[in-house]
Design a protein around this motif. Structure first.
Motif, short mmCIF file in Angstrom:
data_model
loop_
_atom_site.label_atom_id
_atom_site.label_comp_id
_atom_site.label_asym_id
_atom_site.label_seq_id
_atom_site.Cartn_x
_atom_site.Cartn_y
_atom_site.Cartn_z
N ALA A 1 0.83 -1.19 0.00
CA ALA A 1 0.00 0.00 0.00
C ALA A 1 0.87 1.24 0.00
CB ALA A 1 -0.90 0.00 1.22
N THR A 2 0.42 2.28 -0.70
CA THR A 2 1.09 3.57 -0.71
C THR A 2 0.42 4.45 0.32
OG1 THR A 2 1.60 3.33 -3.05
CG2 THR A 2 1.74 5.55 -2.11
N ARG A 3 1.19 4.93 1.32
CA ARG A 3 0.60 5.70 2.40
C ARG A 3 1.47 6.92 2.70
NH1 ARG A 3 -0.16 0.37 3.32
NH2 ARG A 3 -2.21 -0.33 4.01
N THR A 4 0.86 7.93 3.25
CA THR A 4 1.57 9.09 3.74
C THR A 4 1.58 9.00 5.25
OG1 THR A 4 0.84 10.42 1.87
CG2 THR A 4 1.68 11.59 3.78
N ILE B 1 -15.64 4.13 7.46
CA ILE B 1 -16.10 3.13 6.51
C ILE B 1 -15.32 3.22 5.20
CG2 ILE B 1 -18.08 2.36 5.14
CD1 ILE B 1 -18.03 1.61 8.19
N ALA B 2 -14.96 4.42 4.78
CA ALA B 2 -14.13 4.56 3.58
C ALA B 2 -12.80 3.86 3.76
CB ALA B 2 -13.92 6.04 3.27
N SER B 3 -12.21 3.96 4.94
CA SER B 3 -10.93 3.29 5.18
C SER B 3 -11.12 1.78 5.26
CB SER B 3 -10.27 3.83 6.45
OG SER B 3 -11.02 3.50 7.61
N VAL B 4 -12.25 1.32 5.82
CA VAL B 4 -12.54 -0.12 5.83
C VAL B 4 -12.66 -0.62 4.39
CG1 VAL B 4 -14.20 -1.90 6.46
CG2 VAL B 4 -13.68 -0.08 8.08
N LEU C 1 -18.30 7.46 -0.83
CA LEU C 1 -18.87 7.07 -2.11
C LEU C 1 -17.82 6.38 -2.99
CD1 LEU C 1 -21.08 7.24 -4.34
CD2 LEU C 1 -20.20 9.52 -4.86
N ILE C 2 -16.68 7.01 -3.15
CA ILE C 2 -15.65 6.48 -4.04
C ILE C 2 -15.07 5.17 -3.49
CG2 ILE C 2 -13.29 6.88 -4.86
CD1 ILE C 2 -14.07 9.79 -5.31
N ALA C 3 -14.74 5.16 -2.20
CA ALA C 3 -14.07 3.99 -1.64
C ALA C 3 -14.98 2.77 -1.63
CB ALA C 3 -13.58 4.29 -0.23
N THR C 4 -16.26 2.96 -1.32
CA THR C 4 -17.15 1.80 -1.24
C THR C 4 -17.56 1.30 -2.62
OG1 THR C 4 -19.10 3.23 -0.93
CG2 THR C 4 -17.97 2.45 1.05
N ALA D 1 -6.83 5.33 -5.52
CA ALA D 1 -7.74 6.48 -5.57
C ALA D 1 -8.58 6.55 -4.30
CB ALA D 1 -8.64 6.38 -6.79
N SER D 2 -9.04 5.41 -3.83
CA SER D 2 -9.84 5.38 -2.59
C SER D 2 -9.01 5.88 -1.42
CB SER D 2 -10.32 3.96 -2.33
OG SER D 2 -11.16 3.50 -3.35
N ARG D 3 -7.79 5.39 -1.32
CA ARG D 3 -6.93 5.78 -0.20
C ARG D 3 -6.62 7.27 -0.23
NH1 ARG D 3 -2.98 2.34 -1.10
NH2 ARG D 3 -4.00 0.81 0.26
N ALA D 4 -6.29 7.78 -1.40
CA ALA D 4 -5.93 9.20 -1.51
C ALA D 4 -7.11 10.09 -1.15
CB ALA D 4 -5.44 9.48 -2.92
N THR D 5 -8.30 9.72 -1.63
CA THR D 5 -9.49 10.53 -1.36
C THR D 5 -9.83 10.52 0.12
OG1 THR D 5 -10.31 9.94 -3.56
CG2 THR D 5 -11.88 10.91 -2.04
N THR D 6 -9.71 9.36 0.74
CA THR D 6 -10.04 9.24 2.17
C THR D 6 -9.06 10.04 3.02
OG1 THR D 6 -10.99 7.05 1.79
CG2 THR D 6 -10.36 7.60 4.05
N LEU D 7 -7.77 9.91 2.74
CA LEU D 7 -6.78 10.61 3.55
C LEU D 7 -6.81 12.12 3.30
CD1 LEU D 7 -3.75 8.14 3.47
CD2 LEU D 7 -5.59 8.35 5.15
#
Length: 396
Positions: free
Chosen positions: A3-6, A247-250, A322-325, A295-301
């Motif tokens: 995973a790519t994380r900041t 929930i987006a992170s889940v 919306l995007i992540a789920t 994309a999900s990860r970036a939007t959530t963070l």
């Protein structure tokens, strides 16, 4: 695929590493059996609590981890990549503590919050009702003042941890009309008149207990009301903004887990004399899956960083949810496709991931509700898109 994380600090790096190790050693060996047998893993939450992972986004003075929301969400994602039911439970516990932490008096927080954040107790959040899912203002559960108590009557549907929680954060009607008709209450699970129905038999997240919680003349002291009378919907909506990020992170973690399994399989399975990942058609599917996860990860963070800065983030939380789920549903479906017939069997976990992903589009507000929230924000904005400086700040 890693995973790519900041990660904003060495402490956060260590925390993510601890979570990943704990998930691999403590959660991974248990998940298949617990989900197959629909067993609620209460001891797992005690393990996470003792590791300090149930209270990360709350203040250290009350026993929390004092971590930015950005870091907390990455912890939730790590857990979800291994066991989505448990990650949902971590998010729900954080949501159940939100009302007290954000709206409680100093005396209330001093009295109850350390116990709620200490790791041994587990919370639940009671907002939805069978007839009032997306319209909480239509709830019928009532709290009637009787001297120095309120008497609560009603039924709360779809309660995660129902029957297993140690305390419930309950929204109930204290007035018949007006925008301030709902109030918030902290209800200990052992309160007489608090009864949990048998758990629902669900399509996915079968290791997470979901039940209707009934309140039958349950007497709660006035001091257990959180915030002012009539402030309940404001508390609920503020909490849901945070819960949607959870929930987006889940969903992001679930999608990452599905991608990881699909990648491993595609490197090992051979057709026409070579691993299937070397076939362009399948490689493109995997590439789209990886793009969706990132994309999900970036939007959530990105939404979490707004929250950490004290900026409005409600619309961004809805965008992230919306995007992540939606992406999790697509990625997990594609993971089954990558494995072919094997993916449709219970010999591999991707069929479970696909079943688990569906509810992500439903709870914490359906994705149709998220689109309503986003559309409303766009109507109120003077731009076609929402940007950071629309919210009172700018980048130099």
């Amino acid at each position: 695929m890693p995973a790519t994380r900041t990660l904003p600090s060495p402490e956060a790096v260590d925390l993510i590493g601890l979570t990943r190790e704990l998930a691999e050693k403590e959660l991974a060996p248990r998940v298949a059996e617990a989900e197959a047998e629909e067993k609620f893993p209460r001891e797992v939450f005690r393990t996470l609590g003792r590791a300090g992972l149930l209270s990360l986004p709350y203040a250290e003075e009350y026993g929390g981890g004092g971590q930015p929301y950005e870091v907390y969400l990455q912890v939730v994602e790590e857990i979800a990549a291994v066991w989505a039911s448990v990650a949902v439970g971590v998010s729900v516990h954080a949501l159940s503590c939100f009302g007290l932490a954000a709206f409680g008096t100093r005396e209330q927080k001093d009295k109850w919050l350390p116990g709620m954040l200490g790791g041994e107790l587990l919370g639940a959040y009671c907002l939805s009702e069978a007839h009032a899912g997306s319209d909480p203002g239509a709830m019928r559960t009532r709290a009637v003042r009787d001297g120095d108590h309120y008497v609560l009557d009603g039924a709360k549907a779809w309660t995660t941890h129902g029957g297993h929680a140690d305390f419930y954060t309950v929204m109930a009607r204290t007035s018949d009309t007006g925008s301030r008709a709902i109030s918030c209450f902290l209800v200990p699970a052992d309160t007489p008149g608090v009864i949990a129905d048998p758990p629902e038999h669900k399509m996915g997240l079968t290791g997470s207990a979901t039940a209707t919680v009934r309140l039958e003349s349950a007497r709660v002291p006035v001091e257990h009301r959180i915030g002012e009378e009539g402030q309940g919907l404001a508390i609920a909506f503020a909490g849901l903004d945070c819960g949607r990020l959870g929930i987006a992170s889940v969903a992001t973690g679930l999608a990452q887990g599905a991608l990881d399994h699909a990648l491993r399989y595609s490197r090992e399975r051979e057709t026409f004399g070579r691993p299937i990942i070397e076939h362009q058609g399948l490689a493109f599917v995997l590439a789209d899956m990886a793009a969706a996860v990132q994309a999900s990860r970036a939007t959530t963070l990105a939404a979490a960083r707004l929250k950490d800065q004290g900026l409005p983030f409600s619309c961004e939380a809805s965008v992230a949810k919306l995007i992540a789920t939606d992406n999790a549903m697509k990625v997990t479906t594609d993971a089954v496709q990558v494995l072919g017939g094997a993916g449709y069997t219970r010999d591999f976990p991707v069929e479970r991931y696909m079943r688990e992903a569906k509810v992500m589009q439903i709870f914490e507000g359906t994705n149709q509700i998220q689109r309503l929230i986003i559309g409303r924000a766009l109507r109120e904005s003077d731009r076609g898109t929402l940007r950071v400086h629309d919210q009172g700040t700018h980048r130099s």
